[in-house]
Design a protein around this motif. Structure first.
Motif, PDB file in Angstrom:
ATOM      1  N   ASP A  19       0.827  -1.201   0.000  1.00  0.00           N
ATOM      2  CA  ASP A  19       0.000   0.000   0.000  1.00  0.00           C
ATOM      3  C   ASP A  19       0.868   1.261   0.000  1.00  0.00           C
ATOM      4  OD1 ASP A  19       0.865  -0.776   2.551  1.00  0.00           O
ATOM      5  OD2 ASP A  19      -0.700   0.337   3.566  1.00  0.00           O
ATOM      6  N   ILE A  20       2.169   1.090   0.326  1.00  0.00           N
ATOM      7  CA  ILE A  20       3.127   2.189   0.223  1.00  0.00           C
ATOM      8  C   ILE A  20       4.157   1.796  -0.837  1.00  0.00           C
ATOM      9  CG2 ILE A  20       4.901   3.539   1.412  1.00  0.00           C
ATOM     10  CD1 ILE A  20       3.387   3.023   4.012  1.00  0.00           C
ATOM     11  N   ARG A  21       4.147   2.493  -1.948  1.00  0.00           N
ATOM     12  CA  ARG A  21       5.083   2.158  -3.028  1.00  0.00           C
ATOM     13  C   ARG A  21       5.445   3.403  -3.814  1.00  0.00           C
ATOM     14  NH1 ARG A  21       2.300   4.523  -6.538  1.00  0.00           N
ATOM     15  NH2 ARG A  21       0.300   3.759  -7.276  1.00  0.00           N
ATOM     16  N   LYS A  22       6.502   3.313  -4.612  1.00  0.00           N
ATOM     17  CA  LYS A  22       6.935   4.431  -5.434  1.00  0.00           C
ATOM     18  C   LYS A  22       6.010   4.545  -6.648  1.00  0.00           C
ATOM     19  CE  LYS A  22      11.785   3.990  -4.062  1.00  0.00           C
ATOM     20  NZ  LYS A  22      13.165   3.695  -4.512  1.00  0.00           N
ATOM     21  N   ASP A  23       5.937   5.748  -7.208  1.00  0.00           N
ATOM     22  CA  ASP A  23       5.038   6.010  -8.335  1.00  0.00           C
ATOM     23  C   ASP A  23       5.664   5.724  -9.691  1.00  0.00           C
ATOM     24  OD1 ASP A  23       3.100   6.941  -6.555  1.00  0.00           O
ATOM     25  OD2 ASP A  23       3.891   8.987  -6.619  1.00  0.00           O
ATOM     26  N   VAL A  24       6.934   5.342  -9.711  1.00  0.00           N
ATOM     27  CA  VAL A  24       7.684   5.265 -10.974  1.00  0.00           C
ATOM     28  C   VAL A  24       6.996   4.370 -12.010  1.00  0.00           C
ATOM     29  CG1 VAL A  24       9.889   4.665 -12.021  1.00  0.00           C
ATOM     30  CG2 VAL A  24       9.848   5.690  -9.749  1.00  0.00           C
ATOM     31  N   ILE A  25       6.675   3.142 -11.639  1.00  0.00           N
ATOM     32  CA  ILE A  25       6.079   2.208 -12.604  1.00  0.00           C
ATOM     33  C   ILE A  25       4.646   2.602 -12.970  1.00  0.00           C
ATOM     34  CG2 ILE A  25       5.276  -0.179 -12.907  1.00  0.00           C
ATOM     35  CD1 ILE A  25       7.868  -1.084 -11.535  1.00  0.00           C
ATOM     36  N   PRO A  26       3.756   2.860 -11.995  1.00  0.00           N
ATOM     37  CA  PRO A  26       2.399   3.287 -12.364  1.00  0.00           C
ATOM     38  C   PRO A  26       2.376   4.524 -13.263  1.00  0.00           C
ATOM     39  CG  PRO A  26       2.468   2.687 -10.057  1.00  0.00           C
ATOM     40  CD  PRO A  26       3.883   2.682 -10.536  1.00  0.00           C
ATOM     41  N   ASP A  27       3.224   5.497 -12.951  1.00  0.00           N
ATOM     42  CA  ASP A  27       3.272   6.723 -13.754  1.00  0.00           C
ATOM     43  C   ASP A  27       3.683   6.426 -15.196  1.00  0.00           C
ATOM     44  OD1 ASP A  27       2.479   8.193 -11.593  1.00  0.00           O
ATOM     45  OD2 ASP A  27       4.416   9.153 -11.228  1.00  0.00           O
TER      46      ASP A  27
END
Length: 257
Positions: A147-155
């Motif tokens: 539930d806490i992750r970096k935005d790099v891949i989704p973005d």
């Protein structure tokens, strides 16, 4: 290392590393401790808990409607296959796997026979996978994460119109650090924003004082500054790509070596 005032360059005798103790005697931390006669302790500042099957079901995700899975950590692999076991799901032979690093890909062998699968492996960062995503743009990707992750891949996926589903399969929580309330260290070393958050959750009245803070990676450094704490040691550096390398550069200055 961040530019710090000379009054913060005090001798270093003790370091708390907010990660589990590394296995083996060849750890760079062991070598650092021996070389500079330091006390280095290890303590995980965060803990992970699986998303219960009932909670996962609420996300309404059909795993087998995807053709590719992105793994960025061992935790993601463990919790993903635990979910599969709970729902009696077997991975089809044609499923593709995109792993952030060799270590992550190697760990995947715990659950599947890699030589029979289509595997794509990055060097170390999420950005390393972008070329693979671009070449395999027609895949339907599943991204198991916390539930806490970096935005790099989704973005990246959203920006490039690639079919992608985020599956929250575990929670990242602050570990109980109450036993450290009266323990002081010269340096606290952090590796994620979650670790910084755990410090604040456990010690809401934390006063940095003479304690130096080290942070690995730009998102961790940002989390330190957002809490109005002083960032004394920032890694990686061009001449020190690891946390231990950045710590050593600081210690040499602070201890007049």
């Amino acid at each position: 290392m961040s530019a710090v005032s000379k009054d913060r360059l005090r001798p270093v005798k003790s370091i708390l590393v907010s990660q589990p103790k590394p296995a083996g005697e060849n750890s760079p931390y062991v070598q650092l401790a021996e070389k500079y006669n330091l006390k280095i302790d290890f303590r995980q500042f965060i803990k992970v808990e699986p998303v219960p099957p009932k909670e996962f079901r609420k996300q309404k995700i059909d795993i087998l409607k995807h053709t590719a899975i992105i793994f960025t950590s061992r935790n993601a692999i463990d919790h993903f296959f635990a979910i599969c076991k709970d729902f009696k799901i077997e991975m089809p032979a044609e499923m593709k796997y995109f792993c952030i690093s060799d270590q992550t890909a190697h760990y995947l062998q715990k659950y599947i026979v890699i030589r029979k699968r289509k595997l794509f492996v990055g060097q170390k960062t999420a950005e390393d996978l972008f070329d693979y995503f671009k070449k395999h743009k027609s895949e339907k990707y599943l991204f198991p994460c916390s539930d806490i992750r970096k935005d790099v891949i989704p973005d990246y996926m959203e920006k490039n119109g690639i079919a992608f589903t985020e599956a929250i399969i575990y929670h990242t929580l602050a570990a109980d650090l109450s036993d450290l309330a009266d323990v002081k260290y010269d340096i606290l070393a952090f590796f994620s924003p979650s670790g910084i958050k755990s410090l604040k959750v456990n010690f809401p009245d934390f006063v940095q004082g003479k304690t130096r803070i080290a942070a690995f990676g730009p998102t961790t450094a940002k989390a330190v500054r957002e809490l109005d704490l002083i960032l004394d040691i920032e890694a990686p550096l061009p001449n020190a790509p690891s946390m231990t390398g950045a710590l050593e550069l600081y210690i040499k200055k602070a201890n007049n070596l």
